[in-house]
Design a protein around this motif. Structure first.
Motif, PDB file in Angstrom:
ATOM      1  N   SER A   4       0.841  -1.204   0.000  1.00  0.00           N
ATOM      2  CA  SER A   4       0.000   0.000   0.000  1.00  0.00           C
ATOM      3  C   SER A   4       0.867   1.242   0.000  1.00  0.00           C
ATOM      4  O   SER A   4       0.999   1.927   1.007  1.00  0.00           O
ATOM      5  N   PRO A   5       1.513   1.524  -1.145  1.00  0.00           N
ATOM      6  CA  PRO A   5       2.398   2.686  -1.195  1.00  0.00           C
ATOM      7  C   PRO A   5       1.645   3.960  -0.855  1.00  0.00           C
ATOM      8  O   PRO A   5       0.548   4.197  -1.341  1.00  0.00           O
ATOM      9  N   GLY A   6       2.208   4.712   0.011  1.00  0.00           N
ATOM     10  CA  GLY A   6       1.621   5.985   0.430  1.00  0.00           C
ATOM     11  C   GLY A   6       2.718   7.010   0.496  1.00  0.00           C
ATOM     12  O   GLY A   6       3.346   7.323  -0.503  1.00  0.00           O
ATOM     13  N   GLN A  36      -7.823   9.739   4.174  1.00  0.00           N
ATOM     14  CA  GLN A  36      -6.526   9.310   3.675  1.00  0.00           C
ATOM     15  C   GLN A  36      -5.470   9.860   4.617  1.00  0.00           C
ATOM     16  O   GLN A  36      -5.620  10.962   5.155  1.00  0.00           O
ATOM     17  N   GLY A  37      -4.400   9.102   4.838  1.00  0.00           N
ATOM     18  CA  GLY A  37      -3.330   9.545   5.729  1.00  0.00           C
ATOM     19  C   GLY A  37      -2.883  10.965   5.402  1.00  0.00           C
ATOM     20  O   GLY A  37      -2.712  11.309   4.237  1.00  0.00           O
ATOM     21  N   VAL A  38      -2.721  11.774   6.418  1.00  0.00           N
ATOM     22  CA  VAL A  38      -2.473  13.209   6.225  1.00  0.00           C
ATOM     23  C   VAL A  38      -1.163  13.516   5.523  1.00  0.00           C
ATOM     24  O   VAL A  38      -1.028  14.574   4.909  1.00  0.00           O
ATOM     25  N   HIS A  45      -0.717   7.257  -5.837  1.00  0.00           N
ATOM     26  CA  HIS A  45      -0.590   5.933  -5.215  1.00  0.00           C
ATOM     27  C   HIS A  45      -1.342   5.822  -3.899  1.00  0.00           C
ATOM     28  O   HIS A  45      -2.022   4.824  -3.678  1.00  0.00           O
ATOM     29  N   PRO A  46      -1.252   6.811  -3.004  1.00  0.00           N
ATOM     30  CA  PRO A  46      -1.982   6.668  -1.743  1.00  0.00           C
ATOM     31  C   PRO A  46      -3.492   6.550  -1.936  1.00  0.00           C
ATOM     32  O   PRO A  46      -4.146   5.784  -1.232  1.00  0.00           O
ATOM     33  N   ARG A  47      -4.072   7.264  -2.875  1.00  0.00           N
ATOM     34  CA  ARG A  47      -5.524   7.198  -3.101  1.00  0.00           C
ATOM     35  C   ARG A  47      -5.915   5.804  -3.573  1.00  0.00           C
ATOM     36  O   ARG A  47      -6.876   5.223  -3.093  1.00  0.00           O
ATOM     37  N   SER A  48      -5.151   5.231  -4.500  1.00  0.00           N
ATOM     38  CA  SER A  48      -5.488   3.882  -4.976  1.00  0.00           C
ATOM     39  C   SER A  48      -5.244   2.857  -3.871  1.00  0.00           C
ATOM     40  O   SER A  48      -6.001   1.895  -3.750  1.00  0.00           O
ATOM     41  N   SER A  49      -4.216   3.047  -3.054  1.00  0.00           N
ATOM     42  CA  SER A  49      -3.980   2.156  -1.917  1.00  0.00           C
ATOM     43  C   SER A  49      -5.159   2.221  -0.960  1.00  0.00           C
ATOM     44  O   SER A  49      -5.638   1.198  -0.465  1.00  0.00           O
ATOM     45  N   PHE A  50      -5.642   3.430  -0.675  1.00  0.00           N
ATOM     46  CA  PHE A  50      -6.763   3.624   0.241  1.00  0.00           C
ATOM     47  C   PHE A  50      -7.989   2.878  -0.275  1.00  0.00           C
ATOM     48  O   PHE A  50      -8.666   2.172   0.473  1.00  0.00           O
ATOM     49  N   VAL A  74     -17.587   2.857   6.634  1.00  0.00           N
ATOM     50  CA  VAL A  74     -16.834   4.076   6.927  1.00  0.00           C
ATOM     51  C   VAL A  74     -15.647   4.212   5.995  1.00  0.00           C
ATOM     52  O   VAL A  74     -15.393   5.266   5.416  1.00  0.00           O
ATOM     53  N   LEU A  75     -14.896   3.124   5.799  1.00  0.00           N
ATOM     54  CA  LEU A  75     -13.730   3.167   4.902  1.00  0.00           C
ATOM     55  C   LEU A  75     -14.139   3.392   3.455  1.00  0.00           C
ATOM     56  O   LEU A  75     -13.520   4.182   2.740  1.00  0.00           O
ATOM     57  N   ARG A  76     -15.188   2.701   2.997  1.00  0.00           N
ATOM     58  CA  ARG A  76     -15.635   2.896   1.609  1.00  0.00           C
ATOM     59  C   ARG A  76     -16.072   4.335   1.372  1.00  0.00           C
ATOM     60  O   ARG A  76     -15.747   4.927   0.345  1.00  0.00           O
ATOM     61  N   ALA A  77     -16.789   4.919   2.299  1.00  0.00           N
ATOM     62  CA  ALA A  77     -17.248   6.305   2.157  1.00  0.00           C
ATOM     63  C   ALA A  77     -16.070   7.258   2.118  1.00  0.00           C
ATOM     64  O   ALA A  77     -16.032   8.206   1.308  1.00  0.00           O
TER      65      ALA A  77
END
Length: 80
Positions: A4-6, A36-38, A45-50, A74-77
């Protein structure tokens, strides 16, 4: 484990499917609101990992304070 590259290219998340638990590392953040992580904003990459992590439909997500109620929704939203 899920790649999960971020913020860093080698980041991982740990998924325990039998226990329906996901440890997200810094890909996910939030206190009162999941996001998404701040440190990961502004990168693709972080958005697709999320989104991939949200698709795992965990019952519990661990990142700081764990999400234990309605976790998958919650995560899907938050993943959009």
């Amino acid at each position: 484990m899920a790649h999960s590259p971020g913020r860093t290219p080698g980041s991982i998340a740990v998924h325990l499917p039998r226990d329906v638990v996901l440890c997200t590392g810094d890909a996910v953040a939030g206190v009162g609101r999941v996001m998404q992580g701040v440190f990961n904003t502004g990168h693709t990459h972080p958005r697709s990992s999320f989104r991939r992590l949200a698709a795992l439909s965990p019952a519990v997500a661990c990142f700081g304070a764990p999400v234990t109620v309605g976790t998958a929704a919650v995560l899907r939203a938050a993943a959009g």
